[in-house]
Design an enzyme around this catalytic site. Sequence first.
Site, PDB file in Angstrom:
ATOM      1  N   LYS A 171     -41.312  16.139   2.378  1.00 58.70           N
ATOM      2  CA  LYS A 171     -40.520  17.081   2.094  1.00 58.70           C
ATOM      3  C   LYS A 171     -39.287  17.239   3.045  1.00 58.70           C
ATOM      4  CE  LYS A 171     -39.033  21.021   0.471  1.00 58.70           C
ATOM      5  NZ  LYS A 171     -39.465  22.095   0.305  1.00 58.70           N
ATOM      6  N   LYS A 239     -34.382  26.074   8.797  1.00 56.72           N
ATOM      7  CA  LYS A 239     -35.615  25.823   9.509  1.00 56.72           C
ATOM      8  C   LYS A 239     -36.192  24.571   8.989  1.00 56.72           C
ATOM      9  CE  LYS A 239     -38.867  26.846   6.870  1.00 56.72           C
ATOM     10  NZ  LYS A 239     -40.032  26.418   6.007  1.00 56.72           N
TER      11      LYS A 239
END
Length: 292
Positions: A171, A239
Amino acid sequence: MTKVGFVGLGIMGGPMAANLVEAGYEVTGYNRSSAKAEKLAAEGGKAAGSIAEAVSAADVIVTMLPDSPDVESAVLGEDGVLANAREGALLIDCSTIRPEVSRAVAEQAERQGVRALDAPVSGGEQGAIDGALSIMVGGDSAAFAAAGEVFDVVGKTVVHVGPAGSGQTVKAANQLIVAGNIALVAEALVFLEKHGVDTESAFQVLGGGLAGSKVLDAKNKGMRERTFKPGFRIELHHKDLGIVQSAARESGVSAPLSGLVAQLMEAAVAQGDGSLDHSGLFKQIAKLNGTE
């Protein structure tokens, strides 16, 4: 397995839980803001007032939370998921977090007789609504097989990529590719506008060639119209790029482009654009060119 406990009913989690309800699962959802749990109840699920209420009777527990500290609190905390899950339950964490946190969750889950998978998703809000997410899954292969029917409801491309933490690593690579692509589409738009080209037709032909991508198709219209309604917020992508950079440093990987895009994302957050869709990164490129 028919009972699902769902923790985190935001932009992504809400549609995923609703799709599970529609598929016939008995879904009990918890969210820190109760309105989202009540929305799930209106769609045929059940609203829980606590994590314990959501997960204690569940065969499958799905978590979709914003960041690593949220997962550590909600899953590993004193009254969190693992403290309340029944033995033999299957935990599927669809959050995007640091790989080492996913490994810690898997280790703790194993000690408590719970099977755990890290299964971050890609595809944005529309992919969640359509049940067409790409899901990269880390964990035990038997647990992955057991989760197959649930994954089939919420995802279209579901791949087991390795042991615990592997899903998060893949990811991170996904988020790097998407961020870089967004930045380049934004630069291309500024370039085209500076030259007075019809941008709609330009992106139509670009999308049909080697420059074409899902990012170009999904994001160019919003950039052209300067509408950045959040499907995936800049602050969350910022983030995620922090996860990329941290993991790259740990493994000794040089990733110069990730550093550049991360700085653009950081500037966007610092200037108050963190709540915009990540295509709002266009604003930073435009400002550099004096067109915003």
